[in-house]
Design a protein around this motif. Structure first.
Motif, PDB file in Angstrom:
ATOM      1  N   ASN A 181       0.819  -1.215   0.000  1.00  0.00           N
ATOM      2  CA  ASN A 181       0.000   0.000   0.000  1.00  0.00           C
ATOM      3  C   ASN A 181       0.846   1.255   0.000  1.00  0.00           C
ATOM      4  O   ASN A 181       0.405   2.307  -0.443  1.00  0.00           O
ATOM      5  N   ASP A 182       2.060   1.125   0.545  1.00  0.00           N
ATOM      6  CA  ASP A 182       2.953   2.281   0.598  1.00  0.00           C
ATOM      7  C   ASP A 182       3.826   2.382  -0.650  1.00  0.00           C
ATOM      8  O   ASP A 182       4.761   3.167  -0.692  1.00  0.00           O
ATOM      9  N   GLY A 183       3.539   1.559  -1.655  1.00  0.00           N
ATOM     10  CA  GLY A 183       4.279   1.632  -2.916  1.00  0.00           C
ATOM     11  C   GLY A 183       5.493   0.708  -2.950  1.00  0.00           C
ATOM     12  O   GLY A 183       6.119   0.530  -3.984  1.00  0.00           O
ATOM     13  N   MET A 184       5.838   0.082  -1.805  1.00  0.00           N
ATOM     14  CA  MET A 184       6.990  -0.819  -1.822  1.00  0.00           C
ATOM     15  C   MET A 184       6.699  -2.016  -2.734  1.00  0.00           C
ATOM     16  O   MET A 184       5.565  -2.494  -2.792  1.00  0.00           O
ATOM     17  N   ARG A 185       7.747  -2.481  -3.391  1.00  0.00           N
ATOM     18  CA  ARG A 185       7.521  -3.516  -4.394  1.00  0.00           C
ATOM     19  C   ARG A 185       8.676  -4.506  -4.377  1.00  0.00           C
ATOM     20  O   ARG A 185       9.831  -4.106  -4.355  1.00  0.00           O
ATOM     21  N   VAL A 186       8.343  -5.801  -4.384  1.00  0.00           N
ATOM     22  CA  VAL A 186       9.365  -6.845  -4.503  1.00  0.00           C
ATOM     23  C   VAL A 186       8.923  -7.762  -5.634  1.00  0.00           C
ATOM     24  O   VAL A 186       7.773  -8.195  -5.679  1.00  0.00           O
ATOM     25  N   SER A 187       9.846  -8.036  -6.547  1.00  0.00           N
ATOM     26  CA  SER A 187       9.555  -8.900  -7.702  1.00  0.00           C
ATOM     27  C   SER A 187      10.665  -9.921  -7.819  1.00  0.00           C
ATOM     28  O   SER A 187      11.836  -9.563  -7.665  1.00  0.00           O
ATOM     29  N   SER A 188      10.311 -11.168  -8.114  1.00  0.00           N
ATOM     30  CA  SER A 188      11.373 -12.173  -8.214  1.00  0.00           C
ATOM     31  C   SER A 188      10.971 -13.299  -9.168  1.00  0.00           C
ATOM     32  O   SER A 188       9.796 -13.628  -9.284  1.00  0.00           O
ATOM     33  N   GLY A 189      11.956 -13.893  -9.819  1.00  0.00           N
ATOM     34  CA  GLY A 189      11.711 -15.033 -10.715  1.00  0.00           C
ATOM     35  C   GLY A 189      11.249 -14.570 -12.084  1.00  0.00           C
ATOM     36  O   GLY A 189      11.634 -13.500 -12.564  1.00  0.00           O
ATOM     37  N   ASP A 190      10.370 -15.383 -12.698  1.00  0.00           N
ATOM     38  CA  ASP A 190       9.949 -15.123 -14.086  1.00  0.00           C
ATOM     39  C   ASP A 190       8.783 -14.141 -14.079  1.00  0.00           C
ATOM     40  O   ASP A 190       7.627 -14.542 -14.160  1.00  0.00           O
ATOM     41  N   VAL A 191       9.115 -12.869 -13.994  1.00  0.00           N
ATOM     42  CA  VAL A 191       8.054 -11.876 -13.820  1.00  0.00           C
ATOM     43  C   VAL A 191       7.665 -11.142 -15.098  1.00  0.00           C
ATOM     44  O   VAL A 191       6.623 -10.524 -15.159  1.00  0.00           O
ATOM     45  N   GLY A 192       8.509 -11.215 -16.134  1.00  0.00           N
ATOM     46  CA  GLY A 192       8.202 -10.404 -17.316  1.00  0.00           C
ATOM     47  C   GLY A 192       7.317 -11.121 -18.327  1.00  0.00           C
ATOM     48  O   GLY A 192       7.036 -10.586 -19.401  1.00  0.00           O
ATOM     49  N   ILE A 193       6.875 -12.328 -17.980  1.00  0.00           N
ATOM     50  CA  ILE A 193       6.191 -13.153 -18.992  1.00  0.00           C
ATOM     51  C   ILE A 193       4.689 -12.873 -19.034  1.00  0.00           C
ATOM     52  O   ILE A 193       4.005 -13.022 -18.015  1.00  0.00           O
ATOM     53  N   PRO A 194       4.164 -12.462 -20.195  1.00  0.00           N
ATOM     54  CA  PRO A 194       2.712 -12.262 -20.273  1.00  0.00           C
ATOM     55  C   PRO A 194       1.985 -13.614 -20.309  1.00  0.00           C
ATOM     56  O   PRO A 194       2.494 -14.575 -20.893  1.00  0.00           O
ATOM     57  N   PHE A 195       0.845 -13.683 -19.676  1.00  0.00           N
ATOM     58  CA  PHE A 195       0.025 -14.902 -19.706  1.00  0.00           C
ATOM     59  C   PHE A 195      -1.428 -14.473 -19.653  1.00  0.00           C
ATOM     60  O   PHE A 195      -1.723 -13.303 -19.339  1.00  0.00           O
ATOM     61  N   THR A 196      -2.338 -15.390 -19.937  1.00  0.00           N
ATOM     62  CA  THR A 196      -3.753 -14.983 -19.951  1.00  0.00           C
ATOM     63  C   THR A 196      -4.374 -15.135 -18.560  1.00  0.00           C
ATOM     64  O   THR A 196      -4.040 -16.043 -17.810  1.00  0.00           O
TER      65      THR A 196
END
Ligand code: DON
Length: 331
Positions: free
Chosen positions: A59-74
């Motif tokens: 909610n405070d805008g903090m963000r953590v991303s890891s692994g295969d995150v750029g892949i589009p899927f349906t």
């Protein structure tokens, strides 16, 4: 932030959290081998079963991303949450709930059995196919594209961009839709549908074929975590009562016939889809400890290898671990 709590949104703490999440994704990736990619819709069978990725947005805008995150899927069945929200915003909660119930089934997502055996007055809930197809028939518009417009509008309001339809997935879905057509004909015969059967089914196939990423799921999750309000702008995107109803349905019916176990062992509202996506969210919580994402967060997971219920094998384990480490459970 709760008084006296650590500010997690600093460079040092963010790096620390990032390292943990990287380790957890690396550890749980081996569970992708326990599942299989959905193949009843042929094109979904082309996904890489080893993929696993997660994004968490606070909610405070903090963000953590890891692994295969750029892949589009349906988006698949996760769309059912948003078509339900749109129908409630458009027609009103009472109108929608007069036509679709809010009870879990304990059956597979595409089961038709209860409808016939129990002679129900309405489908069990909007997150199984029978309920979702009924909801698609309630969306305003005379064509499937007109009906989809309000779903795209809602998603654009949450994401800041308009997602696209994956036409190949839509065609594959449409051409392998015998079970959904059977459900549709049953709903038509029993008088549940508000629109023409073909237009309703086209709407349903198209809404399942909207292309997104884990970042998008996390972003939509954080809006739901805030009861429908965009945490950045403070704007109400979804009326509070509708957002809360959608979350109750996610908790009780979102993981199909594994919803009870997910509520017991993970304890947060979530919704899965057969392409391997899961949207989950943690509302703001009050604890004595200093916990990450204490003000609430949205979570997006992608892991296309599925268990026998249709949920991401590695994704569920990863979520369970994070929920236990950070005490995310709402109970
Ligand atoms: O109705 C179907 O077959 C799909 N397009 C959506 C199903 C789905 O994602 C169920 N999820 N676990």
């Amino acid at each position: 932030m709760v008084q006296g709590a650590v500010n997690w949104n600093t460079e040092t703490t963010q790096e620390w959290l990032q390292n943990y999440v990287d380790d957890w994704v690396a550890f749980y990736r081996k569970h992708t081998a326990d599942g299989e990619v959905a193949s009843y819709i042929p094109i979904l069978g082309e996904a890489n079963p080893d993929h696993l990725g997660i994004t968490i947005i606070g909610n405070d805008g903090m963000r953590v991303s890891s692994g295969d995150v750029g892949i589009p899927f349906t988006i698949q069945s996760i769309s059912k949450v948003f078509s339900f929200i749109v129908a409630c915003m458009d027609r009103g909660i009472t109108y929608v709930l007069d036509r679709v119930d809010v009870e879990p089934t304990g059956e597979a997502f595409n089961s038709i059995m209860h409808l016939e055996m129990k002679q129900l007055k309405k489908p069990f809930n909007p997150l199984i196919n029978a309920g979702a197809i009924t909801v698609s028939s309630m969306l305003s518009g005379n064509t499937s594209d007109e009906k989809l417009m309000s779903i795209f509008d809602l998603m654009e309001n949450m994401l800041g961009y308009r997602p696209a339809l994956n036409v190949d997935v839509y065609e594959s879905e449409r051409d392998s839709s015998m079970r959904n057509r059977a459900i549709g004909y049953y709903l038509l015969e029993t008088g549940f549908l508000e629109s023409d059967l073909n237009i309703t089914l086209e709407t349903y196939f198209k809404q399942c074929s909207i292309e997104i990423t884990v970042d998008d799921l996390a972003r939509m999750g954080v809006v739901l975590a805030n009861d429908g309000m965009d945490p950045e702008s403070g704007e109400e995107i979804i009326p509070r009562q509708v957002a809360r109803l959608a979350k109750a349905l996610m908790l009780t019916c979102g993981m199909y016939d594994a919803s009870g176990k997910f509520a017991a062992y993970v304890g947060i509202p979530a919704k899965s889809g057969v392409s391997g996506g899961i949207i989950a969210l943690s509302p703001p919580r009050v604890r004595d400890e200093e916990l990450p994402f204490i003000n609430g967060c949205g979570i997006g997971v992608y892991g296309p290898a599925l268990d026998d219920k249709g949920n991401s094998t590695a994704g569920i384990r990863l979520l369970r671990h994070i929920a236990s480490q950070w005490d995310l459970s709402i109970f």
